[in-house]
Design an enzyme around this catalytic site. Structure first.
Site, PDB file in Angstrom:
ATOM      1  N   ASP A  24       0.900  -1.121  -0.012  1.00  0.00           N
ATOM      2  CA  ASP A  24       0.036  -0.035   0.081  1.00  0.00           C
ATOM      3  C   ASP A  24       0.861   1.302   0.036  1.00  0.00           C
ATOM      4  O   ASP A  24       1.840   1.292   0.344  1.00  0.00           O
ATOM      5  CB  ASP A  24      -0.937  -0.039   1.279  1.00  0.00           C
ATOM      6  CG  ASP A  24      -2.047   0.872   1.160  1.00  0.00           C
ATOM      7  OD1 ASP A  24      -2.359   1.660  -0.013  1.00  0.00           O
ATOM      8  OD2 ASP A  24      -2.694   1.160   2.177  1.00  0.00           O
ATOM      9  N   HIS A  41       2.663   3.088  -8.949  1.00  0.00           N
ATOM     10  CA  HIS A  41       2.889   1.676  -9.036  1.00  0.00           C
ATOM     11  C   HIS A  41       3.899   1.244  -9.953  1.00  0.00           C
ATOM     12  O   HIS A  41       4.436   0.067  -9.534  1.00  0.00           O
ATOM     13  CB  HIS A  41       1.448   1.387  -9.874  1.00  0.00           C
ATOM     14  CG  HIS A  41       0.264   1.871  -9.232  1.00  0.00           C
ATOM     15  ND1 HIS A  41      -0.212   1.438  -7.957  1.00  0.00           N
ATOM     16  CD2 HIS A  41      -0.922   2.390  -9.778  1.00  0.00           C
ATOM     17  CE1 HIS A  41      -1.344   2.069  -7.576  1.00  0.00           C
ATOM     18  NE2 HIS A  41      -1.912   2.678  -8.719  1.00  0.00           N
ATOM     19  N   LEU A 135      10.556 -20.982  -4.085  1.00  0.00           N
ATOM     20  CA  LEU A 135       9.744 -20.108  -3.941  1.00  0.00           C
ATOM     21  C   LEU A 135       8.205 -20.019  -4.307  1.00  0.00           C
ATOM     22  O   LEU A 135       8.452 -19.987  -5.734  1.00  0.00           O
ATOM     23  CB  LEU A 135      10.332 -18.515  -3.802  1.00  0.00           C
ATOM     24  CG  LEU A 135       9.238 -17.198  -3.252  1.00  0.00           C
ATOM     25  CD1 LEU A 135       9.038 -17.576  -1.662  1.00  0.00           C
ATOM     26  CD2 LEU A 135       9.689 -16.186  -3.497  1.00  0.00           C
TER      27      LEU A 135
END
Ligand code: FPP
Length: 246
Positions: A24, A41, A135
């Site tokens: 955020d 972004h 991962l």
């Protein structure tokens, strides 16, 4: 400096097997620099790279990132378009590197709502990285936790109606197996950047016993160092799961 922190993480104790992050503050980061929101972004994409690298180094097994919620479809069309192009750009740039590093990418969310090109890109990255074992990287896109839980309930109801499931067999395990996160353990640590104290319809079921870590750092500024600091804080916590300390 961040390498010292990595050493400390390795020496300190158990690393969280699964980290979930609410990324955020991209908009505020851009606003602080008088830039349009999409550039915030774009800057956030570098933080994604850093965090993936940090998780590989610290040997975290699962990383789940909240990239776009179902509620985010209500943002201005231009911003949605920018986020979708960014997703395609991230995949185009990173897919090969992720594959080489043994990262397996999965996308969690309602993919039917994505534009055809974005959907093609996410299907390609999932296919291309399917062999990764180092991962598991889950990108939550067009994701809503309540919708996910409703979908699991619908599946259970359908199986009961079809005579394949006895209602007496519906326990927590049965619900968890029908969530989008079914293959993975619940997150041990939830990180939220930009100081907001909210869960925002993210992994409501799965976060039942996660340790919460909120940092004022805005997502584009979040780095490997911040990730290791969060893990060190996690390692200092006393997790009791409702019990008393032994
Ligand atoms: C929240 O910031 C962030 C988002 C809605 C998008 C997250 C996307 C990225 C980090 C881009 C790259 C990710 C991938 C996986 C390609 P906000 O816009 O709500 O910030 P604000 O609260 O300051 O306005």
């Amino acid at each position: 400096m961040s390498d010292d922190l990595l050493q400390r993480v390795r020496m300190h104790g158990a690393v969280p097997a699964h980290i979930a992050i609410i990324m955020d503050g991209n908009g505020r980061w851009a606003k602080g620099r008088s830039l349009p929101r999409p550039l915030g972004h774009h800057a956030g994409m570098s933080a994604v790279r850093q965090v993936v690298e940090g998780c590989l180094e610290a040997k975290v097994e699962v990383l789940t990132l909240f990239a776009f919620s179902q509620e985010n479809w209500q943002r201005p069309a231009l911003e949605i378009q920018a986020l979708m192009s960014l997703l395609e750009e991230y995949i185009a740039r990173e897919a090969e590197h992720l594959r080489e590093r043994g990262v397996r990418v999965r996308i969690l969310g309602e993919l039917d709502r994505l534009a055809k090109t974005a959907r093609g890109a996410v299907e390609r990255v999932m296919e291309r990285t399917a062999g990764g074992t180092e991962l598991a990287l889950n990108l939550c896109i067009s994701y809503s936790s309540r919708a996910e839980i409703a979908r699991a309930a619908r599946r259970l109801a359908e199986e009961v109606a079809a005579g394949r499931l006895d209602p007496a067999e519906i326990d927590e395990e049965a619900v968890a197996r029908r969530l989008l996160t079914a293959p993975w353990p619940d997150p041990d640590l939830l990180i939220r950047t930009s100081g907001e104290m909210r869960i925002s319809n993210f992994l409501l079921w799965q976060l039942a016993y996660a340790e919460l870590y909120v940092t004022p750092v805005l997502w584009p500024d979040f780095s490997r160092r911040h990730l290791f600091e969060a893990i060190l804080e996690f390692q200092r916590r006393d997790r009791r799961f409702g019990r008393v300390t032994a």
